[in-house]
Motif scaffolding. Structure first.
Motif, PDB file in Angstrom:
ATOM      1  N   ILE A  51      40.248  30.032  28.614  1.00 24.85           N
ATOM      2  CA  ILE A  51      39.394  31.217  28.580  1.00 24.85           C
ATOM      3  C   ILE A  51      38.800  31.383  27.179  1.00 24.85           C
ATOM      4  CG2 ILE A  51      39.380  33.719  28.880  1.00 24.85           C
ATOM      5  CD1 ILE A  51      41.732  33.290  30.842  1.00 24.85           C
ATOM      6  N   PRO A  52      37.495  31.628  27.098  1.00 27.92           N
ATOM      7  CA  PRO A  52      36.883  31.865  25.783  1.00 27.92           C
ATOM      8  C   PRO A  52      37.486  33.121  25.132  1.00 27.92           C
ATOM      9  CG  PRO A  52      35.194  31.479  27.450  1.00 27.92           C
ATOM     10  CD  PRO A  52      36.500  31.628  28.173  1.00 27.92           C
ATOM     11  N   PRO A  53      37.653  33.116  23.817  1.00 30.20           N
ATOM     12  CA  PRO A  53      38.265  34.258  23.133  1.00 30.20           C
ATOM     13  C   PRO A  53      37.594  35.599  23.417  1.00 30.20           C
ATOM     14  CG  PRO A  53      38.155  32.406  21.652  1.00 30.20           C
ATOM     15  CD  PRO A  53      37.394  32.017  22.893  1.00 30.20           C
ATOM     16  N   ALA A  54      36.281  35.656  23.515  1.00 28.32           N
ATOM     17  CA  ALA A  54      35.599  36.929  23.786  1.00 28.32           C
ATOM     18  C   ALA A  54      35.972  37.469  25.162  1.00 28.32           C
ATOM     19  CB  ALA A  54      34.093  36.759  23.675  1.00 28.32           C
ATOM     20  N   ALA A  55      36.077  36.601  26.158  1.00 27.91           N
ATOM     21  CA  ALA A  55      36.460  37.031  27.505  1.00 27.91           C
ATOM     22  C   ALA A  55      37.915  37.489  27.521  1.00 27.91           C
ATOM     23  CB  ALA A  55      36.236  35.900  28.503  1.00 27.91           C
ATOM     24  N   TRP A  56      38.787  36.795  26.811  1.00 29.39           N
ATOM     25  CA  TRP A  56      40.195  37.184  26.737  1.00 29.39           C
ATOM     26  C   TRP A  56      40.334  38.550  26.063  1.00 29.39           C
ATOM     27  CZ3 TRP A  56      44.444  36.043  29.131  1.00 29.39           C
ATOM     28  CH2 TRP A  56      45.670  36.453  28.612  1.00 29.39           C
ATOM     29  N   SER A  57      39.613  38.747  24.995  1.00 28.36           N
ATOM     30  CA  SER A  57      39.645  40.016  24.281  1.00 28.36           C
ATOM     31  C   SER A  57      39.192  41.165  25.186  1.00 28.36           C
ATOM     32  CB  SER A  57      38.768  39.938  23.041  1.00 28.36           C
ATOM     33  OG  SER A  57      38.786  41.151  22.340  1.00 28.36           O
ATOM     34  N   ALA A  58      38.130  40.938  25.943  1.00 25.97           N
ATOM     35  CA  ALA A  58      37.639  41.967  26.875  1.00 25.97           C
ATOM     36  C   ALA A  58      38.688  42.254  27.948  1.00 25.97           C
ATOM     37  CB  ALA A  58      36.331  41.517  27.507  1.00 25.97           C
ATOM     38  N   PHE A  59      39.351  41.229  28.449  1.00 26.37           N
ATOM     39  CA  PHE A  59      40.400  41.386  29.460  1.00 26.37           C
ATOM     40  C   PHE A  59      41.559  42.217  28.912  1.00 26.37           C
ATOM     41  CE2 PHE A  59      44.418  39.494  31.108  1.00 26.37           C
ATOM     42  CZ  PHE A  59      44.346  39.981  32.408  1.00 26.37           C
ATOM     43  N   ILE A  60      42.034  41.884  27.728  1.00 23.53           N
ATOM     44  CA  ILE A  60      43.148  42.604  27.114  1.00 23.53           C
ATOM     45  C   ILE A  60      42.764  44.057  26.846  1.00 23.53           C
ATOM     46  CG2 ILE A  60      44.615  42.749  25.054  1.00 23.53           C
ATOM     47  CD1 ILE A  60      45.361  40.509  27.066  1.00 23.53           C
ATOM     48  N   ALA A  62      40.590  45.831  28.494  1.00 21.76           N
ATOM     49  CA  ALA A  62      40.536  46.513  29.788  1.00 21.76           C
ATOM     50  C   ALA A  62      41.941  46.877  30.272  1.00 21.76           C
ATOM     51  CB  ALA A  62      39.824  45.644  30.813  1.00 21.76           C
ATOM     52  N   ILE A  63      42.878  45.979  30.102  1.00 21.43           N
ATOM     53  CA  ILE A  63      44.254  46.249  30.527  1.00 21.43           C
ATOM     54  C   ILE A  63      44.857  47.391  29.713  1.00 21.43           C
ATOM     55  CG2 ILE A  63      46.616  45.334  30.525  1.00 21.43           C
ATOM     56  CD1 ILE A  63      45.410  42.657  31.326  1.00 21.43           C
ATOM     57  N   ARG A  64      44.626  47.368  28.434  1.00 27.09           N
ATOM     58  CA  ARG A  64      45.207  48.401  27.563  1.00 27.09           C
ATOM     59  C   ARG A  64      44.593  49.783  27.791  1.00 27.09           C
ATOM     60  NH1 ARG A  64      45.461  44.725  22.114  1.00 27.09           N
ATOM     61  NH2 ARG A  64      47.417  43.718  22.632  1.00 27.09           N
ATOM     62  N   THR A  65      43.350  49.832  28.228  1.00 26.29           N
ATOM     63  CA  THR A  65      42.681  51.126  28.356  1.00 26.29           C
ATOM     64  C   THR A  65      42.633  51.661  29.782  1.00 26.29           C
ATOM     65  OG1 THR A  65      40.521  50.053  28.515  1.00 26.29           O
ATOM     66  CG2 THR A  65      41.237  50.736  26.331  1.00 26.29           C
ATOM     67  N   ASP A  66      42.894  50.822  30.784  1.00 27.33           N
ATOM     68  CA  ASP A  66      42.842  51.265  32.188  1.00 27.33           C
ATOM     69  C   ASP A  66      44.238  51.649  32.648  1.00 27.33           C
ATOM     70  OD1 ASP A  66      42.491  51.737  34.862  1.00 27.33           O
ATOM     71  OD2 ASP A  66      41.384  49.892  35.244  1.00 27.33           O
ATOM     72  N   THR A  67      44.548  52.919  32.613  1.00 32.00           N
ATOM     73  CA  THR A  67      45.890  53.376  32.985  1.00 32.00           C
ATOM     74  C   THR A  67      46.156  53.271  34.480  1.00 32.00           C
ATOM     75  OG1 THR A  67      45.091  55.646  33.144  1.00 32.00           O
ATOM     76  CG2 THR A  67      46.044  54.958  31.029  1.00 32.00           C
ATOM     77  N   SER A  68      45.145  53.048  35.298  1.00 33.43           N
ATOM     78  CA  SER A  68      45.360  52.957  36.740  1.00 33.43           C
ATOM     79  C   SER A  68      46.027  51.652  37.152  1.00 33.43           C
ATOM     80  CB  SER A  68      44.030  53.102  37.487  1.00 33.43           C
ATOM     81  OG  SER A  68      43.206  51.988  37.242  1.00 33.43           O
ATOM     82  N   ILE A  69      46.092  50.638  36.270  1.00 33.50           N
ATOM     83  CA  ILE A  69      46.681  49.357  36.646  1.00 33.50           C
ATOM     84  C   ILE A  69      48.084  49.168  36.097  1.00 33.50           C
ATOM     85  CG2 ILE A  69      44.484  48.204  36.985  1.00 33.50           C
ATOM     86  CD1 ILE A  69      44.772  46.977  34.216  1.00 33.50           C
ATOM     87  N   ARG A  70      48.640  50.205  35.526  1.00 35.02           N
ATOM     88  CA  ARG A  70      50.002  50.074  34.981  1.00 35.02           C
ATOM     89  C   ARG A  70      51.031  50.578  35.940  1.00 35.02           C
ATOM     90  NH1 ARG A  70      48.614  52.277  29.153  1.00 35.02           N
ATOM     91  NH2 ARG A  70      47.056  50.748  28.716  1.00 35.02           N
TER      92      ARG A  70
END
Length: 70
Positions: A51-60, A62-70
């Motif tokens: 995975i390109p670093p920019a895409a990985w950063s965006a994924f991480i 999103a995970i950290r800021t989207d409380t609905s997926i925890r």
């Protein structure tokens, strides 16, 4: 010319949130400047996603800021 990445002997790690007794996790290898290697811990000798670093950063992010997926 594409960069070559050692996917044979990287250091793989699981999230600190993963249960150490469970092998049902995503593992990430030590990143390179051009790719973040990701694999399924249940199938360590199977395919690896690069995975390109920019895409990985965006994924991480999103995970950290989207409380609905925890």
């Amino acid at each position: 010319m594409p960069a070559t990445v050692d996917l044979i002997s990287p250091v793989w790690r699981k999230s600190s949130y993963s249960d150490p007794e469970v092998e049902n996790c995503v593992e990430v290898a030590t990143p390179t400047p051009h790719l973040i290697p990701v694999r399924d811990s249940k199938r360590p000798h199977s395919s690896v996603l690069a995975i390109p670093p920019a895409a990985w950063s965006a994924f991480i992010t999103a995970i950290r800021t989207d409380t609905s997926i925890r």
